[in-house]
Scaffold this active site. Structure first.
Site, PDB file in Angstrom:
ATOM      1  N   GLY A  55       0.784  -1.233   0.000  1.00  0.00           N
ATOM      2  CA  GLY A  55       0.000   0.000   0.000  1.00  0.00           C
ATOM      3  C   GLY A  55       0.815   1.281   0.000  1.00  0.00           C
ATOM      4  N   ASP A 111       1.091   3.175   4.670  1.00  0.00           N
ATOM      5  CA  ASP A 111       0.022   3.935   4.024  1.00  0.00           C
ATOM      6  C   ASP A 111      -0.964   4.509   5.036  1.00  0.00           C
ATOM      7  OD1 ASP A 111      -1.009   1.446   4.707  1.00  0.00           O
ATOM      8  OD2 ASP A 111      -1.567   0.881   2.673  1.00  0.00           O
ATOM      9  N   ASP A 114      -4.599   2.780  11.173  1.00  0.00           N
ATOM     10  CA  ASP A 114      -6.014   2.529  11.460  1.00  0.00           C
ATOM     11  C   ASP A 114      -6.114   2.116  12.931  1.00  0.00           C
ATOM     12  OD1 ASP A 114      -8.694   1.960  11.330  1.00  0.00           O
ATOM     13  OD2 ASP A 114      -8.525   0.246  10.000  1.00  0.00           O
ATOM     14  N   LYS A 142      -6.493   7.376  10.271  1.00  0.00           N
ATOM     15  CA  LYS A 142      -7.951   7.289  10.402  1.00  0.00           C
ATOM     16  C   LYS A 142      -8.408   7.689  11.786  1.00  0.00           C
ATOM     17  CE  LYS A 142      -9.572   3.840   7.312  1.00  0.00           C
ATOM     18  NZ  LYS A 142     -10.267   2.594   7.058  1.00  0.00           N
ATOM     19  N   PHE A 164     -13.503   3.407   4.393  1.00  0.00           N
ATOM     20  CA  PHE A 164     -12.532   2.604   3.657  1.00  0.00           C
ATOM     21  C   PHE A 164     -12.120   3.344   2.388  1.00  0.00           C
ATOM     22  CE2 PHE A 164     -10.859  -0.844   1.117  1.00  0.00           C
ATOM     23  CZ  PHE A 164     -10.027  -1.443   2.046  1.00  0.00           C
ATOM     24  N   VAL A 165     -10.815   3.578   2.245  1.00  0.00           N
ATOM     25  CA  VAL A 165     -10.329   4.344   1.095  1.00  0.00           C
ATOM     26  C   VAL A 165      -9.436   3.504   0.182  1.00  0.00           C
ATOM     27  CG1 VAL A 165     -10.515   6.627   2.158  1.00  0.00           C
ATOM     28  CG2 VAL A 165      -8.428   5.296   2.494  1.00  0.00           C
ATOM     29  N   ASP A 171      -5.515  -0.472  -1.950  1.00  0.00           N
ATOM     30  CA  ASP A 171      -6.372  -1.366  -2.743  1.00  0.00           C
ATOM     31  C   ASP A 171      -7.621  -1.779  -1.982  1.00  0.00           C
ATOM     32  OD1 ASP A 171      -5.095  -3.122  -0.824  1.00  0.00           O
ATOM     33  OD2 ASP A 171      -5.763  -4.786  -2.060  1.00  0.00           O
ATOM     34  N   ARG A 177      -5.386   0.394  -6.937  1.00  0.00           N
ATOM     35  CA  ARG A 177      -4.123   1.007  -6.495  1.00  0.00           C
ATOM     36  C   ARG A 177      -3.674   2.109  -7.456  1.00  0.00           C
ATOM     37  NH1 ARG A 177      -2.090  -2.143  -2.303  1.00  0.00           N
ATOM     38  NH2 ARG A 177      -2.278  -4.396  -2.529  1.00  0.00           N
TER      39      ARG A 177
HETATM   40  P1  5GP Z   1      -4.005  -1.206  11.326  1.00  0.00           P
HETATM   41  O1  5GP Z   1      -3.107  -2.338  11.700  1.00  0.00           O
HETATM   42  O2  5GP Z   1      -3.496   0.153  11.771  1.00  0.00           O
HETATM   43  O3  5GP Z   1      -5.437  -1.449  11.732  1.00  0.00           O
HETATM   44  O4  5GP Z   1      -4.105  -1.204   9.780  1.00  0.00           O
HETATM   45  C1  5GP Z   1      -3.116  -0.723   9.036  1.00  0.00           C
HETATM   46  C2  5GP Z   1      -3.177  -1.328   7.650  1.00  0.00           C
HETATM   47  O5  5GP Z   1      -4.511  -1.646   7.266  1.00  0.00           O
HETATM   48  C3  5GP Z   1      -2.698  -0.325   6.648  1.00  0.00           C
HETATM   49  O6  5GP Z   1      -1.324  -0.458   6.440  1.00  0.00           O
HETATM   50  C4  5GP Z   1      -3.486  -0.694   5.414  1.00  0.00           C
HETATM   51  O7  5GP Z   1      -2.779  -1.676   4.704  1.00  0.00           O
HETATM   52  C5  5GP Z   1      -4.750  -1.298   5.922  1.00  0.00           C
HETATM   53  N1  5GP Z   1      -5.885  -0.350   5.881  1.00  0.00           N
HETATM   54  C6  5GP Z   1      -6.465   0.278   6.923  1.00  0.00           C
HETATM   55  N2  5GP Z   1      -7.458   1.068   6.527  1.00  0.00           N
HETATM   56  C7  5GP Z   1      -7.515   0.947   5.182  1.00  0.00           C
HETATM   57  C8  5GP Z   1      -8.342   1.562   4.179  1.00  0.00           C
HETATM   58  O8  5GP Z   1      -9.232   2.382   4.413  1.00  0.00           O
HETATM   59  N3  5GP Z   1      -8.098   1.183   2.895  1.00  0.00           N
HETATM   60  C9  5GP Z   1      -7.130   0.292   2.565  1.00  0.00           C
HETATM   61  N4  5GP Z   1      -6.991  -0.002   1.273  1.00  0.00           N
HETATM   62  N5  5GP Z   1      -6.328  -0.289   3.484  1.00  0.00           N
HETATM   63  C10 5GP Z   1      -6.523   0.040   4.780  1.00  0.00           C
HETATM   64 MG    MG Z   2      -0.643  -1.957   4.928  1.00  0.00          MG
END
Ligand code: 5GP
Ligand code: MG
Length: 194
Positions: A55, A111, A114, A142, A164-165, A171, A177
């Site tokens: 990403g 990227d 979250d 986020k 969700f983006v 992706d 992407r």
């Molecule tokens: P976390 O571990 O912080 O919950 O998630 C981080 C990873 O989740 C990011 O590196 C990304 O790959 C994926 N992710 C989280 N939110 C999104 C979103 O809105 N869109 C996409 N495509 N990937 C996301």
């Molecule tokens: Mg990721």
């Protein structure tokens, strides 16, 4: 076409987009500012960027070309979204760093922040390599008021609502992407899998 499937036709992947959150031009300006902040922070030091595939790929490519610093690049692959899931189910490193991180000034580049689970997992992993220092940079952060004590990044491109983006490297089910903007996907395309 089944309405719950993304539009895979030639016509336009834009048809699957609900709205644009950040345009190509806004992203370019913000990435340049971020690079300036990083360059200031690491002035006089050599940087080792540890980027999280896939990403962060486009962000990474744009960011490092704006960094006037001696730097090395290493890559890790982390899987946290198996299949069509849109919420993290716990990260796992599937490709570890190739080079040494020992004694380096490591900057993790991802990227999106979250839940923060991926970043915390990577910070713990990098610490085991005994770097000189470690910090992190995410293009997007986020809003997740439901997550307590979330791991934070030192450098952040944009804050965004909990939606969700896709686009600019991000992706959904391996698609989108290549969109140059960061966009919210139409909900009916993914909500069935949540
Ligand atoms: P976390 O571990 O912080 O919950 O998630 C981080 C990873 O989740 C990011 O590196 C990304 O790959 C994926 N992710 C989280 N939110 C999104 C979103 O809105 N869109 C996409 N495509 N990937 C996301
Ligand atoms: Mg990721």
């Amino acid at each position: 076409m089944c309405p719950s499937q993304p539009n895979r036709g030639e016509q336009s992947i834009r048809n699957d987009i609900e709205r644009v959150l950040f345009t190509e031009e806004q992203i370019a300006r913000r990435v340049e500012t971020l690079a300036g902040q990083i360059a200031e922070q690491y002035a006089g030091r050599e940087l080792t960027i540890l980027a999280v595939l896939t990403g962060s790929l486009i962000f990474l490519a744009d960011l490092i070309r704006k960094l006037p610093l001696p730097m090395r690049l290493d890559l890790v692959s982390v899987s946290s979204y198996p299949g069509q899931a849109t919420r993290s189910e716990g990260p796992k490193v599937t490709v570890p760093p190739a080079g040494t991180l020992r004694g380096r000034n490591v900057l993790i580049v991802d990227d999106i922040l979250d839940s923060g689970l991926t970043l915390q997992y990577l910070l713990d992993m990098v610490a085991e390599y005994q770097p000189e220092s470690v910090s992190s940079c995410v293009l997007l952060r986020k809003e997740r008021p439901d997550v307590e004590n979330r791991t934070e990044a030192e450098f952040v491109g944009f804050d965004l609502p909990d939606e969700f983006v896709v686009g600019y490297g991000l992706d959904y089910d391996h698609l989108y992407r290549n969109l140059p903007d960061i966009c919210v996907l139409k909900k009916h395309l993914y909500q069935d899998s949540q």
